[in-house]
Design an enzyme around this catalytic site. Structure first.
Site, PDB file in Angstrom:
ATOM      1  CG  HIS A  77     -19.128  -9.275  46.360  1.00  0.00           C
ATOM      2  ND1 HIS A  77     -17.994 -10.026  46.147  1.00  0.00           N
ATOM      3  CD2 HIS A  77     -18.697  -8.043  46.747  1.00  0.00           C
ATOM      4  CE1 HIS A  77     -16.924  -9.283  46.369  1.00  0.00           C
ATOM      5  NE2 HIS A  77     -17.315  -8.072  46.736  1.00  0.00           N
ATOM      6  CE  LYS A 122     -30.953 -23.055  51.238  1.00  0.00           C
ATOM      7  NZ  LYS A 122     -30.719 -21.762  50.587  1.00  0.00           N
ATOM      8  CG  PHE A 136     -30.294 -16.922  48.548  1.00  0.00           C
ATOM      9  CD1 PHE A 136     -30.080 -17.612  49.735  1.00  0.00           C
ATOM     10  CD2 PHE A 136     -29.442 -17.185  47.481  1.00  0.00           C
ATOM     11  CE1 PHE A 136     -29.047 -18.528  49.857  1.00  0.00           C
ATOM     12  CE2 PHE A 136     -28.390 -18.100  47.591  1.00  0.00           C
ATOM     13  CZ  PHE A 136     -28.200 -18.776  48.787  1.00  0.00           C
ATOM     14  N   GLY A 137     -32.374 -16.690  45.715  1.00  0.00           N
ATOM     15  CA  GLY A 137     -32.152 -17.372  44.440  1.00  0.00           C
ATOM     16  C   GLY A 137     -33.316 -18.272  44.031  1.00  0.00           C
ATOM     17  CG  ASP A 181     -33.525 -21.162  48.621  1.00  0.00           C
ATOM     18  OD1 ASP A 181     -32.906 -22.153  48.206  1.00  0.00           O
ATOM     19  OD2 ASP A 181     -33.072 -20.402  49.501  1.00  0.00           O
ATOM     20  N   GLY A 186     -27.590 -13.433  50.464  1.00  0.00           N
ATOM     21  CA  GLY A 186     -28.254 -14.664  50.920  1.00  0.00           C
ATOM     22  C   GLY A 186     -27.239 -15.708  51.338  1.00  0.00           C
ATOM     23  CE  LYS A 187     -23.149 -18.213  46.498  1.00  0.00           C
ATOM     24  NZ  LYS A 187     -21.832 -18.187  45.838  1.00  0.00           N
ATOM     25  CG  ASP A 191     -19.130 -21.155  41.911  1.00  0.00           C
ATOM     26  OD1 ASP A 191     -19.252 -19.914  41.816  1.00  0.00           O
ATOM     27  OD2 ASP A 191     -19.499 -21.938  41.011  1.00  0.00           O
ATOM     28  CB  SER A 192     -23.725 -22.849  45.187  1.00  0.00           C
ATOM     29  OG  SER A 192     -23.878 -21.459  45.427  1.00  0.00           O
TER      30      SER A 192
HETATM   31  P1  ITT Z   1     -20.631 -14.847  44.898  1.00  0.00           P
HETATM   32  O1  ITT Z   1     -19.944 -15.378  43.674  1.00  0.00           O
HETATM   33  O2  ITT Z   1     -20.241 -13.460  45.250  1.00  0.00           O
HETATM   34  O3  ITT Z   1     -20.515 -15.797  46.055  1.00  0.00           O
HETATM   35  P2  ITT Z   1     -22.996 -15.363  43.343  1.00  0.00           P
HETATM   36  O4  ITT Z   1     -24.454 -15.162  43.592  1.00  0.00           O
HETATM   37  O5  ITT Z   1     -22.441 -14.840  42.042  1.00  0.00           O
HETATM   38  O6  ITT Z   1     -22.205 -14.755  44.584  1.00  0.00           O
HETATM   39  P3  ITT Z   1     -22.471 -18.048  42.428  1.00  0.00           P
HETATM   40  O7  ITT Z   1     -21.649 -17.616  41.288  1.00  0.00           O
HETATM   41  O8  ITT Z   1     -22.004 -19.229  43.221  1.00  0.00           O
HETATM   42  O9  ITT Z   1     -22.675 -16.893  43.490  1.00  0.00           O
HETATM   43  O10 ITT Z   1     -23.932 -18.299  41.897  1.00  0.00           O
HETATM   44  C1  ITT Z   1     -24.765 -19.241  42.458  1.00  0.00           C
HETATM   45  C2  ITT Z   1     -26.204 -18.897  42.200  1.00  0.00           C
HETATM   46  O11 ITT Z   1     -26.966 -20.116  42.378  1.00  0.00           O
HETATM   47  C3  ITT Z   1     -26.706 -17.913  43.225  1.00  0.00           C
HETATM   48  O12 ITT Z   1     -26.715 -16.607  42.722  1.00  0.00           O
HETATM   49  C4  ITT Z   1     -28.108 -18.416  43.546  1.00  0.00           C
HETATM   50  O13 ITT Z   1     -29.038 -17.804  42.759  1.00  0.00           O
HETATM   51  C5  ITT Z   1     -28.079 -19.885  43.180  1.00  0.00           C
HETATM   52  N1  ITT Z   1     -28.003 -20.621  44.437  1.00  0.00           N
HETATM   53  C6  ITT Z   1     -26.891 -21.127  45.027  1.00  0.00           C
HETATM   54  N2  ITT Z   1     -27.193 -21.638  46.220  1.00  0.00           N
HETATM   55  C7  ITT Z   1     -28.500 -21.436  46.396  1.00  0.00           C
HETATM   56  C8  ITT Z   1     -29.381 -21.718  47.452  1.00  0.00           C
HETATM   57  O14 ITT Z   1     -28.979 -22.247  48.587  1.00  0.00           O
HETATM   58  N3  ITT Z   1     -30.656 -21.371  47.295  1.00  0.00           N
HETATM   59  C9  ITT Z   1     -31.082 -20.785  46.163  1.00  0.00           C
HETATM   60  N4  ITT Z   1     -30.319 -20.462  45.143  1.00  0.00           N
HETATM   61  C10 ITT Z   1     -29.032 -20.788  45.250  1.00  0.00           C
END
Ligand code: ITT
Length: 211
Positions: free
Chosen positions: A14, A183, A160-161, A163, A17-18, A74-75
């Site tokens: 959801h 990226k 996003f996030g 970055d 950005g991902k 998941d990241s």
């Molecule tokens: P979904 O679970 O719906 O996929 P989420 O945003 O909740 O969305 P996560 O639980 O995996 O996803 O949270 C990972 C967070 O880490 C994410 O919200 C980003 O802020 C950060 N993140 C992950 N990958 C990133 C990237 O490539 N660049 C910047 N921030 C990243």
């Protein structure tokens, strides 16, 4: 036995950005992908205590709900001086209003409190765990990371996030200053730069065939 992805695939995220990055990574493989948001699927609770466990929870929930193979990521960002925080709580540090400027400022405040002001003390890595789950219970999973240094103030408005705060090793620009193509760092630019692209390369080796 590994299984190939064919036909339709649900991208179980959801996070816009991902979603954009996951769609871009799939483009050369001609997979017809729909997002969990487009299908109106619920977001499962991420109760795992590892990236891999949470990726699995998201992929399995979407595969069961959509009755299609589902692809989840998941990241998060793990900061060395903070013993790996925010880690699996990276999204949660931004709060319900998803304020990543506040989350980045929080990390910076904690780094300053610990005297982590020189690049050598500001190491961090991004992690991506990817999981593809099929409705019959089969799963494929991979994980990868990218090492870097945290910069302050944040640089760039791309991505996003976290970055804008993350400068991958060997580069003098943050992910926030790179196009998504840079990226990803995939051929002809490289063999995979971001955590997500590196994990995707591993997944593609076993599950995907170029068109
Ligand atoms: P979904 O679970 O719906 O996929 P989420 O945003 O909740 O969305 P996560 O639980 O995996 O996803 O949270 C990972 C967070 O880490 C994410 O919200 C980003 O802020 C950060 N993140 C992950 N990958 C990133 C990237 O490539 N660049 C910047 N921030 C990243």
């Amino acid at each position: 036995m590994h299984r190939r992805i064919t036909g339709k695939l649900v991208i179980a995220t959801h996070n816009p950005g991902k979603l954009a990055e996951m769609r871009e990574l799939l483009t050369p493989y001609g997979i017809e992908a729909m997002s969990a948001g487009e299908l109106g699927l619920d977001e499962p609770e991420e109760t795992g205590d590892t990236f891999q466990a949470n990726a699995r929870i998201k992929a399995i929930a979407a595969a069961n709900a959509a009755k299609l193979p589902a692809f989840a990521d998941d990241s998060g960002l793990a900061v060395d001086a903070l013993n790996g925080a925010p880690g699996i709580f990276s999204a949660r540090w931004a709060g319900s209003n998803k304020d990543f400027n506040a989350a980045m400022a929080q990390i910076e405040r904690l780094l300053q409190e610990r005297g982590a002001t020189t690049p050598g003390r500001r190491g961090a890595h991004f992690v991506s765990a990817l999981c593809v789950a099929w409705p019959d219970g089969h799963i494929e999973e991979v994980e990868a990371h990218v090492d870097g240094t945290l910069v302050w103030p944040p640089r760039g408005t791309a991505g996003f996030g976290y970055d804008p705060m993350f400068m991958p090793n060997g580069f003098d620009r943050s992910f926030g200053e790179m196009t998504s193509i840079e990226k990803h760092g995939l051929p002809p630019l490289g063999l995979g730069l971001s955590h997500r692209a590196r994990a995707f390369v591993k997944l593609a080796e076993v599950c995907l065939e170029p068109r």
